[in-house]
Structures are given as C-alpha cells and as structure tokens.
Enzyme design. Structure first.
Site: not given
Ligand code: AMP
Length: 220
Positions: A21, A95, A134, A166, A177
């Site tokens: 996104k 969300r 990532r 992160r 998640r």
C-alpha cells in the site's frame, strides 16, 4: 482520462500488511499529486515524538494489534479536514467496520465522497516473505527489501538515515498482524463491495506491473 483523476483523486488503498500500500501510494502521489494519509505513519511519528497519542498507541503497535477506533478515527478526521479538498489517498485506514462507518460520515460532512477503494490482493505466504524481508529508513520512511539494499546496507540512499527493521515486522508481530487483518479488516471487503466502490487488484509481481494495473483500473 477523467479530470478528477488528475486533480482530486479520492481513494482508500486497502489490503493486508505487506501488500504494498505504501509503495503504491508513493507512485500514485507522483502521478496524481493527491495527499497521502497513512494512519500508520502518523501513529509512528506520534510514538517517536512521545505524544499522548503515541504513548497510548505504542503497545498495540508493537504487538501488531489495532489501535482503538476512537484514536485512529480522530486522527483520520483531522487530517481529512486539513487536506481533503486536494483529494486523498487513505492508506491503512479504515481497518474496521466502525472506522469505515465513521469515514462515510466524515466524508459526507466534508462533501468529499470516495471515488474508489483499491484493494491489493497478495497470497499469505508471499506477505510473510515480504514483511520479514522489509526494511525501512528511520529518517524518511523509504522502503527497502533485504537482497536489494544500498551498498552500505544501513544507510538510506535518499536521505542518509539509518535503515532498520520495523518492530512490528518481527516474526511474532507479523503473524499477529495477519490474523488481526483476517478477522477485523477483511469484513470491509464486503462492506465496500456492497457500496459499489471496490476495485480488486492482483498485487503480485513487480511494483511497476501492480502500479500499471492500479492506474488502468482507476482510468475505467
Ligand atoms: P501500518 O503502517 O498501516 O501497517 O500500521 C502500523 C500499525 O499502526 C498497525 O499494526 C496498527 O497497530 C496501527 N494502525 C495503523 N492504522 C490503523 C487503523 N486504521 N486502525 C487501528 N490501528 C491502526
């Protein structure tokens, strides 16, 4: 191409963590110039600054859970009121169904209705691979992937900031998640399908291929 696409793109970018996104938002901003509203970015900034909102949000975020609706709805409403007239690319919001309902109300009040909800679909095993590989610049937020890092793998090639993982991309948090997404966020697909604004995009393949599909779908 329709006039509004160049001037006032008003969309939600929807999809699971790792669907791309943020990356697609960056490309859409370059092409259409609409402001990017990422509740995740706003919350991370609040955590970094140690504000009241940041202190409340931090423990949810580290565990990969959703920050309470009341907090994120307020953040999104404020940001939309500030920039919404120039269009918006909402990323990571809404969300939950209550967030989507609050968004509908806020957009009706501002007279800035949604043009489309662009849903980026990626199979779960690919998401896990993407999230665990990532990395992100702690300075400017530029995204990187392990295997495609700059020559100095800790230094951002855009701003020189430190490239980090992160906290919520650690394996335990990633698992949580994805579960939270499946349970609390996927009901929104039906919500927006029923509202007739859902565009579903195959978000596998290269970044440019996905972007091409998004642009083609928005032009229709
Ligand atoms: P993101 O960068 O969009 O993946 O968001 C990072 C984290 O911020 C999420 O895992 C949540 O803890 C929190 N967050 C961001 N947006 C929302 C939202 N709309 N509702 C609840 N929590 C959110």
């Amino acid at each position: 191409m329709l006039y509004w696409l160049y001037t006032r793109l008003r969309i939600v970018l929807f999809g699971p963590p790792g669907a791309g996104k943020g990356t697609q938002a960056g490309l859409l901003i370059e092409k259409y110039g609409a402001p990017h509203i990422s509740t995740g970015d706003i919350l991370r900034e609040a955590v970094a600054k140690g504000t009241e909102i940041g202190k409340e949000a931090q423990s949810y975020m580290t565990k990969g859970e959703l920050v309470p609706d009341r907090v994120v709805i307020e953040i999104a409403k404020q940001k939309l009121a500030e920039v919404g007239k120039s269009g918006y690319i909402l990323d990571g919001f809404p969300r939950t169904v209550p967030q989507a309902e609050a968004l509908d109300t806020a957009l009706a009040e501002l007279e800035l209705p949604l043009d489309a909800v662009v849903s980026l679909a990626v199979p779960e095993d690919e998401l896990v691979k993407r999230l665990s590989g990532r990395r992100v610049c702690s300075g400017c937020g530029a995204p990187y992937m392990v295997g495609n890092l700059p020559e100095d793998p800790e230094k951002c090639s855009s701003c020189g900031g430190k490239i980090v993982q992160r906290a919520d991309d650690e394996p335990e948090s990633v698992k949580n998640r994805l579960q939270v997404y499946a349970k609390q966020t996927t009901p929104l697909l039906d919500y927006y399908r029923n509202h007739g604004v859902l565009i579903e995009i195959d978000a596998t393949g290269s970044i440019n291929d996905v972007f091409g599909r998004v642009v083609a779908a928005l032009s229709k």
